[in-house]
Design an enzyme around this catalytic site. Structure first.
Site, mmCIF file in Angstrom:
data_model
loop_
_atom_site.group_PDB
_atom_site.id
_atom_site.type_symbol
_atom_site.label_atom_id
_atom_site.label_comp_id
_atom_site.label_asym_id
_atom_site.label_seq_id
_atom_site.Cartn_x
_atom_site.Cartn_y
_atom_site.Cartn_z
ATOM 1 C CB VAL A 104 -0.919 0.021 1.233
ATOM 2 C CG1 VAL A 104 -1.814 1.260 1.206
ATOM 3 C CG2 VAL A 104 -1.773 -1.239 1.289
ATOM 4 C CB CYS A 105 0.997 4.257 0.257
ATOM 5 S SG CYS A 105 1.445 5.992 0.148
ATOM 6 C CB SER A 106 5.795 4.849 0.385
ATOM 7 O OG SER A 106 5.447 4.841 1.762
#
Length: 338
Positions: A104-106
């Site tokens: 998720v995300c970074s």
């Protein structure tokens, strides 16, 4: 019924929503008789971690003691900028054993550092896409979608996109009914496909500095079915077509034609998702003129026809009964392993 284990990796500087969003989706699904997930969280040494917002998360245990999960989920957050080498080493050794690998995300940066994204198509938060691509040239980074599936690997854009991805995984595991019931309980829409752009057309383009161009941008958004040729838009801005096209591109970073295409596609998708209007009517409303022109635009941009898009992503498919509500017991009663 097959129970799938989900292990969420915790570390200091984590984005708490990257953890809680997907976990609420899986836990909500587990409250239904048709689905079951065993949820666990783990940090390197089993100690609590502090999120980027200051919220302290207490893991179920340490990564060293964790059993290989069905789904290994790696959240993002500021802690991915300078991760502990031991965390990267753990991912390098253990991530290949998970049946499904999710970021998720970074969190994609951690998986890339551990060599798990080489040769794969992925996405991450729009602010990090260039950095990910430059730092790890063996990774194919797509900055547009909110999530990307590539075999056993699933990566998502920032924060709330993790909820969209988790809902997609629940639908994959247990069907649309379960995912839709969870989405309604969380008061989110089960309709954002992975191919949906991280930003709407208005956010993707810069806002023009000069007022006449800004007014044209707003007018396009509010009137997608009108004549939106360069000549017509230039007349509205009181500029010559050549001057208008050059100024619009300079100030928004996008040609007028490209902006119009995105606005029309976005509006057509919204109408397919939210209304029962026929394709012919939607094609006229959004400026395509004919259903065939709209179909060509959808196939080119999304790889699917309007009819198939509606079938997959409508918030209320034709004939679908209302989903059963989730049980009213507290979420803490979900079968979560500690």
């Amino acid at each position: 019924m097959k129970q799938r284990s989900v292990l969420v990796v915790l570390f200091d500087g984590i984005q708490s929503l990257d953890v809680s969003g997907p976990m609420e989706v899986f836990a909500g699904a587990s409250r239904l008789p048709e689905a079951s997930y065993e949820l666990r969280t783990a940090s390197l040494d089993g100690a609590p971690v502090r999120s980027s917002s200051g919220l302290v998360l207490v893991p179920d245990g340490s990564l060293a003691d964790a059993e290989p999960p069905h789904t290994l989920l790696v959240p993002g957050g500021q802690g991915t900028r300078d991760p502990a080498p031991a965390l990267v080493d753990w991912l390098r050794e253990h991530a290949p054993h998970a049946e499904r690998l999710v970021s998720v995300c970074s969190g994609a940066l951690l998986l890339a550092a551990a060599g798990q994204l080489d040769g794969h198509r992925v996405t991450t938060h729009w602010m990090l896409c260039d950095h990910l691509a430059r730092t790890y040239p063996q990774v194919e980074v797509d900055p547009e979608p909110i999530f990307v599936r590539d075999g056993r690997l699933a990566t998502s854009a920032g924060v709330t996109a993790g909820i969209d991805l988790a809902l997609a995984l629940v639908e994959e595991d247990h069907g649309r009914h379960v995912a839709l019931t969870v989405a309604r309980h969380l008061v989110v829409f089960l309709r954002r496909p992975g191919s949906q752009a991280q930003f709407s057309a208005q956010l993707t383009a810069q806002t023009a500095r000069r007022e006449p161009l800004r007014e044209v941008q707003h007018w396009i958004t509010e009137h997608p079915g009108e004549d939106l040729s360069v000549e017509a838009l230039a007349a509205r801005a009181r500029l010559s077509p050549r001057h208008f096209a050059r100024a619009f591109h300079t100030e928004t970073g996008m040609t007028p034609g490209r902006y119009v295409d995105r606005v029309r596609l976005e509006q057509a998708r919204r109408l397919l998702e939210d209304t029962t209007d026929g394709v012919a009517r939607i094609s006229r409303t959004c400026g395509y003129g004919t259903p065939e022109a709209m179909r060509r635009a959808f196939v080119k941009a999304l790889g699917t026809s309007p009819a198939e898009y509606r079938r997959r992503f409508s918030s209320r498919p034709a004939g679908e009964p209302l989903a059963r509500p989730l049980p009213t017991a507290p979420l803490a009663t979900a079968p979560v392993s500690h």
